[in-house]
Design a protein around this motif. Structure first.
Motif, PDB file in Angstrom:
ATOM      1  N   ILE A 119      40.256  56.382  27.248  1.00  0.00           N
ATOM      2  CA  ILE A 119      40.997  55.121  27.273  1.00  0.00           C
ATOM      3  C   ILE A 119      41.677  55.035  28.629  1.00  0.00           C
ATOM      4  CG2 ILE A 119      42.870  53.806  26.235  1.00  0.00           C
ATOM      5  CD1 ILE A 119      42.198  55.258  23.593  1.00  0.00           C
ATOM      6  N   GLU A 120      41.394  53.971  29.376  1.00  0.00           N
ATOM      7  CA  GLU A 120      41.868  53.888  30.755  1.00  0.00           C
ATOM      8  C   GLU A 120      43.217  53.212  30.912  1.00  0.00           C
ATOM      9  OE1 GLU A 120      39.887  49.896  32.598  1.00  0.00           O
ATOM     10  OE2 GLU A 120      38.698  51.690  32.682  1.00  0.00           O
ATOM     11  N   SER A 121      43.714  52.603  29.893  1.00  0.00           N
ATOM     12  CA  SER A 121      45.000  51.930  30.031  1.00  0.00           C
ATOM     13  C   SER A 121      45.822  52.117  28.764  1.00  0.00           C
ATOM     14  CB  SER A 121      44.805  50.436  30.319  1.00  0.00           C
ATOM     15  OG  SER A 121      44.162  49.822  29.237  1.00  0.00           O
ATOM     16  N   THR A 122      46.994  51.601  28.790  1.00  0.00           N
ATOM     17  CA  THR A 122      47.858  51.708  27.628  1.00  0.00           C
ATOM     18  C   THR A 122      47.432  50.720  26.551  1.00  0.00           C
ATOM     19  OG1 THR A 122      49.392  50.110  28.589  1.00  0.00           O
ATOM     20  CG2 THR A 122      49.825  52.445  29.023  1.00  0.00           C
ATOM     21  N   TRP A 123      47.959  50.914  25.376  1.00  0.00           N
ATOM     22  CA  TRP A 123      47.686  50.005  24.270  1.00  0.00           C
ATOM     23  C   TRP A 123      48.459  48.712  24.468  1.00  0.00           C
ATOM     24  CZ3 TRP A 123      44.130  50.992  20.546  1.00  0.00           C
ATOM     25  CH2 TRP A 123      43.656  52.291  20.455  1.00  0.00           C
ATOM     26  N   HIS A 124      47.830  47.599  24.138  1.00  0.00           N
ATOM     27  CA  HIS A 124      48.443  46.274  24.252  1.00  0.00           C
ATOM     28  C   HIS A 124      48.484  45.637  22.872  1.00  0.00           C
ATOM     29  CE1 HIS A 124      48.088  46.496  28.593  1.00  0.00           C
ATOM     30  NE2 HIS A 124      46.869  46.969  28.399  1.00  0.00           N
ATOM     31  N   LYS A 125      49.650  45.195  22.469  1.00  0.00           N
ATOM     32  CA  LYS A 125      49.814  44.547  21.169  1.00  0.00           C
ATOM     33  C   LYS A 125      49.377  43.087  21.263  1.00  0.00           C
ATOM     34  CE  LYS A 125      53.261  43.885  17.570  1.00  0.00           C
ATOM     35  NZ  LYS A 125      54.646  44.131  17.184  1.00  0.00           N
ATOM     36  N   SER A 126      48.697  42.613  20.251  1.00  0.00           N
ATOM     37  CA  SER A 126      48.246  41.233  20.212  1.00  0.00           C
ATOM     38  C   SER A 126      49.438  40.278  20.270  1.00  0.00           C
ATOM     39  CB  SER A 126      47.455  40.968  18.926  1.00  0.00           C
ATOM     40  OG  SER A 126      47.233  39.588  18.756  1.00  0.00           O
ATOM     41  N   SER A 127      49.305  39.218  21.029  1.00  0.00           N
ATOM     42  CA  SER A 127      50.376  38.218  21.112  1.00  0.00           C
ATOM     43  C   SER A 127      50.511  37.437  19.810  1.00  0.00           C
ATOM     44  CB  SER A 127      50.116  37.263  22.279  1.00  0.00           C
ATOM     45  OG  SER A 127      48.885  36.592  22.097  1.00  0.00           O
ATOM     46  N   TYR A 128      49.519  37.528  18.938  1.00  0.00           N
ATOM     47  CA  TYR A 128      49.575  36.860  17.645  1.00  0.00           C
ATOM     48  C   TYR A 128      50.214  37.728  16.567  1.00  0.00           C
ATOM     49  CZ  TYR A 128      46.558  33.292  19.579  1.00  0.00           C
ATOM     50  OH  TYR A 128      46.050  32.284  20.336  1.00  0.00           O
ATOM     51  N   SER A 129      50.509  38.976  16.886  1.00  0.00           N
ATOM     52  CA  SER A 129      51.103  39.888  15.919  1.00  0.00           C
ATOM     53  C   SER A 129      52.588  39.636  15.754  1.00  0.00           C
ATOM     54  CB  SER A 129      50.906  41.336  16.370  1.00  0.00           C
ATOM     55  OG  SER A 129      49.550  41.659  16.397  1.00  0.00           O
ATOM     56  N   ARG A 130      53.037  39.845  14.536  1.00  0.00           N
ATOM     57  CA  ARG A 130      54.463  39.760  14.242  1.00  0.00           C
ATOM     58  C   ARG A 130      54.946  41.167  13.913  1.00  0.00           C
ATOM     59  NH1 ARG A 130      54.539  34.613  10.198  1.00  0.00           N
ATOM     60  NH2 ARG A 130      53.721  33.108  11.680  1.00  0.00           N
ATOM     61  N   ALA A 131      56.191  41.428  14.161  1.00  0.00           N
ATOM     62  CA  ALA A 131      56.740  42.775  13.951  1.00  0.00           C
ATOM     63  C   ALA A 131      56.618  43.237  12.510  1.00  0.00           C
ATOM     64  CB  ALA A 131      58.193  42.808  14.400  1.00  0.00           C
ATOM     65  N   GLU A 132      56.778  42.351  11.565  1.00  0.00           N
ATOM     66  CA  GLU A 132      56.817  42.751  10.164  1.00  0.00           C
ATOM     67  C   GLU A 132      55.504  42.528   9.415  1.00  0.00           C
ATOM     68  OE1 GLU A 132      57.746  38.513  10.567  1.00  0.00           O
ATOM     69  OE2 GLU A 132      58.588  40.244  11.529  1.00  0.00           O
ATOM     70  N   THR A 133      54.481  42.002  10.063  1.00  0.00           N
ATOM     71  CA  THR A 133      53.221  41.724   9.367  1.00  0.00           C
ATOM     72  C   THR A 133      52.039  42.328  10.111  1.00  0.00           C
ATOM     73  OG1 THR A 133      52.997  39.612  10.501  1.00  0.00           O
ATOM     74  CG2 THR A 133      54.117  39.572   8.381  1.00  0.00           C
ATOM     75  N   ASN A 134      50.896  41.728   9.953  1.00  0.00           N
ATOM     76  CA  ASN A 134      49.655  42.243  10.533  1.00  0.00           C
ATOM     77  C   ASN A 134      49.751  42.375  12.045  1.00  0.00           C
ATOM     78  OD1 ASN A 134      48.551  42.091   7.962  1.00  0.00           O
ATOM     79  ND2 ASN A 134      47.958  39.967   8.264  1.00  0.00           N
ATOM     80  N   CYS A 135      49.569  43.595  12.530  1.00  0.00           N
ATOM     81  CA  CYS A 135      49.681  43.857  13.959  1.00  0.00           C
ATOM     82  C   CYS A 135      48.481  44.655  14.442  1.00  0.00           C
ATOM     83  CB  CYS A 135      50.941  44.647  14.266  1.00  0.00           C
ATOM     84  SG  CYS A 135      52.460  43.838  13.778  1.00  0.00           S
ATOM     85  N   LEU A 136      47.920  44.235  15.547  1.00  0.00           N
ATOM     86  CA  LEU A 136      46.822  44.954  16.169  1.00  0.00           C
ATOM     87  C   LEU A 136      47.176  45.308  17.598  1.00  0.00           C
ATOM     88  CD1 LEU A 136      43.684  42.925  15.058  1.00  0.00           C
ATOM     89  CD2 LEU A 136      44.469  45.116  14.175  1.00  0.00           C
ATOM     90  N   GLU A 137      46.618  46.424  18.050  1.00  0.00           N
ATOM     91  CA  GLU A 137      46.741  46.837  19.439  1.00  0.00           C
ATOM     92  C   GLU A 137      45.337  47.118  19.960  1.00  0.00           C
ATOM     93  OE1 GLU A 137      50.884  49.255  19.679  1.00  0.00           O
ATOM     94  OE2 GLU A 137      49.214  50.304  18.746  1.00  0.00           O
ATOM     95  N   ALA A 138      45.118  46.852  21.228  1.00  0.00           N
ATOM     96  CA  ALA A 138      43.832  47.130  21.853  1.00  0.00           C
ATOM     97  C   ALA A 138      44.056  47.855  23.167  1.00  0.00           C
ATOM     98  CB  ALA A 138      43.072  45.830  22.103  1.00  0.00           C
ATOM     99  N   ALA A 139      43.086  48.664  23.540  1.00  0.00           N
ATOM    100  CA  ALA A 139      43.109  49.351  24.826  1.00  0.00           C
ATOM    101  C   ALA A 139      41.689  49.346  25.372  1.00  0.00           C
ATOM    102  CB  ALA A 139      43.621  50.779  24.674  1.00  0.00           C
ATOM    103  N   TYR A 140      41.567  49.237  26.679  1.00  0.00           N
ATOM    104  CA  TYR A 140      40.249  49.254  27.316  1.00  0.00           C
ATOM    105  C   TYR A 140      39.805  50.684  27.556  1.00  0.00           C
ATOM    106  CZ  TYR A 140      40.916  44.305  27.998  1.00  0.00           C
ATOM    107  OH  TYR A 140      41.121  42.977  27.783  1.00  0.00           O
ATOM    108  N   MET A 141      38.483  50.879  27.545  1.00  0.00           N
ATOM    109  CA  MET A 141      37.900  52.190  27.813  1.00  0.00           C
ATOM    110  C   MET A 141      37.266  52.175  29.201  1.00  0.00           C
ATOM    111  SD  MET A 141      36.171  53.091  24.128  1.00  0.00           S
ATOM    112  CE  MET A 141      34.820  51.971  24.389  1.00  0.00           C
ATOM    113  N   THR A 142      37.082  53.329  29.778  1.00  0.00           N
ATOM    114  CA  THR A 142      36.475  53.422  31.104  1.00  0.00           C
ATOM    115  C   THR A 142      35.026  52.941  31.092  1.00  0.00           C
ATOM    116  OG1 THR A 142      35.922  55.727  30.679  1.00  0.00           O
ATOM    117  CG2 THR A 142      37.964  55.294  31.883  1.00  0.00           C
TER     118      THR A 142
END
Length: 62
Positions: free
Chosen positions: A3-26
């Motif tokens: 994984i080449e970068s840090t995890w990024h939380k989706s801008s559509y995620s809410r703190a108390e509900t469904n949350c996704l994070e993505a990270a790019y790979m090399t």
């Protein structure tokens, strides 16, 4: 897999509900995980799969 970068939380995620994070790979792909259940692992997508997903999201077809 590196994984080449840090995890990024989706801008559509809410703190108390469904949350996704993505990270790019090399390799150009990406990994996605559930923010509230990080210890359960992640899903890995190739560069082609991730690109196709982003095209669909941006076109609002999902």
């Amino acid at each position: 897999m590196i994984i080449e970068s840090t995890w990024h939380k989706s801008s559509y995620s809410r703190a108390e509900t469904n949350c996704l994070e993505a990270a790019y790979m090399t390799t150009g792909g990406a990994v996605v995980r559930d923010t509230q259940n990080r210890s359960l692992g992640y899903l890995e997508f190739s560069a082609m799969e991730w690109s196709a997903f982003l095209v669909e999201v941006k076109s609002c077809d999902l």
